[in-house]
Write an enzyme that holds these catalytic residues in place. Structure first.
Site, mmCIF file in Angstrom:
data_model
loop_
_atom_site.group_PDB
_atom_site.id
_atom_site.type_symbol
_atom_site.label_atom_id
_atom_site.label_comp_id
_atom_site.label_asym_id
_atom_site.label_seq_id
_atom_site.Cartn_x
_atom_site.Cartn_y
_atom_site.Cartn_z
ATOM 1 N N LYS A 98 88.745 109.400 39.113
ATOM 2 C CA LYS A 98 87.832 109.205 40.545
ATOM 3 C C LYS A 98 86.780 108.151 40.018
ATOM 4 C CE LYS A 98 84.489 112.337 42.536
ATOM 5 N NZ LYS A 98 83.877 113.657 42.432
ATOM 6 N N LYS B 194 91.192 109.510 42.867
ATOM 7 C CA LYS B 194 90.089 110.032 43.756
ATOM 8 C C LYS B 194 88.843 108.868 44.168
ATOM 9 C CE LYS B 194 86.624 113.914 44.910
ATOM 10 N NZ LYS B 194 86.336 115.162 44.450
ATOM 11 N N ASP C 45 85.483 118.218 38.225
ATOM 12 C CA ASP C 45 85.213 116.823 38.371
ATOM 13 C C ASP C 45 83.961 116.476 37.404
ATOM 14 O OD1 ASP C 45 86.554 117.472 40.718
ATOM 15 O OD2 ASP C 45 85.409 115.727 41.736
#
Length: 317
Positions: free
Chosen positions: A217, A253, A153
């Site tokens: 995300k 996400k 991430d």
């Protein structure tokens, strides 16, 4: 699935000017319409059978997260055990999608979930601010991958993005994607609360996908405004439209601020009604959360037994 192969939009990243022209040529976002649609979808009624399915699906989509300076190996091991078996009293409870930790805790997390379907995700690239030289960011990624991270991430350089230096952001994402190798999937975090406008969130979404993100995300969970139904809806529209143009599917996400089963189910409705059923799977949709799992477990127990057992019946993370 690789996302860096040539596709129908490859030519828009040929230069800074073509990239800028493409991003600023995207349709402007109708903020009122976006927020109204997100609010409307959030009022959908979910029947008991569908609710039970949605709760299990949401559990399977959780990236169970601990990103604190006080994280210890013991805490990470406990988190890994909970991810593998969220409710020890009910073995039908699905495992979570992943545990998400800092790079120095990847090896510990990997051992804790060994033999299970649970992935190990690691934040990198000088999370959460992203203020570090590219060499440091890439070293961060490579160490996490070497320790066994299945997913990375990363955070974008919001300063560069807001200054209009889109090619710098693009180049960093592609470099991080390369550092992930063939085994680790890349989630690109925009920190939507710092991007100021929906138009910027749309541009960041397309920029991330063009650069090879496997997931886009919303946020780090470390700022005041994190995932919202509106910004997630906007990103779902982006991945839907990107697949229509390129044939490449990218995950989404939302992270930060999603704490209850009711919230999670609203987001699943957004997924189904916007991107479609193809995204209703933890390979393509995740929740970045720490406290959400407990409420999902409590609601699951209530559906099974008819009574609410209370927070003393789940572990405190």
């Amino acid at each position: 699935m690789p996302t860096t192969a040539p596709h129908a939009l490859s030519d828009v990243t040929a230069s800074d000017s073509t990239l800028r022209r493409f991003l600023h040529g995207l349709p402007g976002v109708d903020a009122v319409g976006l927020e109204a649609r997100a609010a409307s979808l959030g009022t959908r009624s979910i029947k008991t059978t569908a609710k039970a399915y949605a709760i299990d699906l949401a559990i399977s989509m959780v990236d169970l997260t601990t990103l604190e300076g006080a994280d210890t190996p013991g805490k990470v091991r406990a988190l890994g055990a909970k991810a593998v078996r969220p409710d020890p009293t009910d073995r039908t409870t699905p495992a979570t999608a992943a545990v998400c930790v800092y790079p120095d805790m990847v090896a510990t997390a990997k051992k804790a979930v060994a033999g299970s379907s649970v992935k190990v995700a690691s934040v990198a690239t000088a999370f959460p601010a992203g203020r570090a030289p590219i060499a440091v960011k890439l070293a961060d990624v490579r160490e996490a991958v070497a320790a066994g991270a299945d997913e990375i991430d990363m955070v974008i350089d919001r300063g560069a993005f807001l200054a209009g230096n889109y090619m710098k952001v693009y180049d960093e994402i592609t470099a991080v994607k390369e550092a992930c190798g063939t085994d680790a999937r890349l989630k690109v975090i925009f920190e939507t609360g710092e991007l100021s406008t929906y138009d910027n969130i749309r541009r960041a979404s397309w920029l991330g996908m063009l650069a090879g993100a496997d997931f886009i995300k919303t946020s780090t969970g470390k700022v005041a405004v994190n995932a919202t139904p509106a910004n997630t809806l906007l990103m779902l529209e982006a991945v839907r439209d990107f697949r229509a143009q390129t044939g490449i599917q990218v995950g989404v996400k939302p992270a930060g601020g999603i704490r209850t089963s009711k919230d999670a189910i609203k987001f699943l409705v957004l997924v189904n009604e916007t991107a479609g059923e193809d995204w209703l799977d933890n390979h393509w949709f995740r929740f970045g959360a720490s406290s959400l799992l407990n409420d999902l477990l409590l609601q699951r127990q209530k559906l099974a037994t008819g009574r609410y057992s209370g927070p003393d019946y789940v572990t405190v993370d």
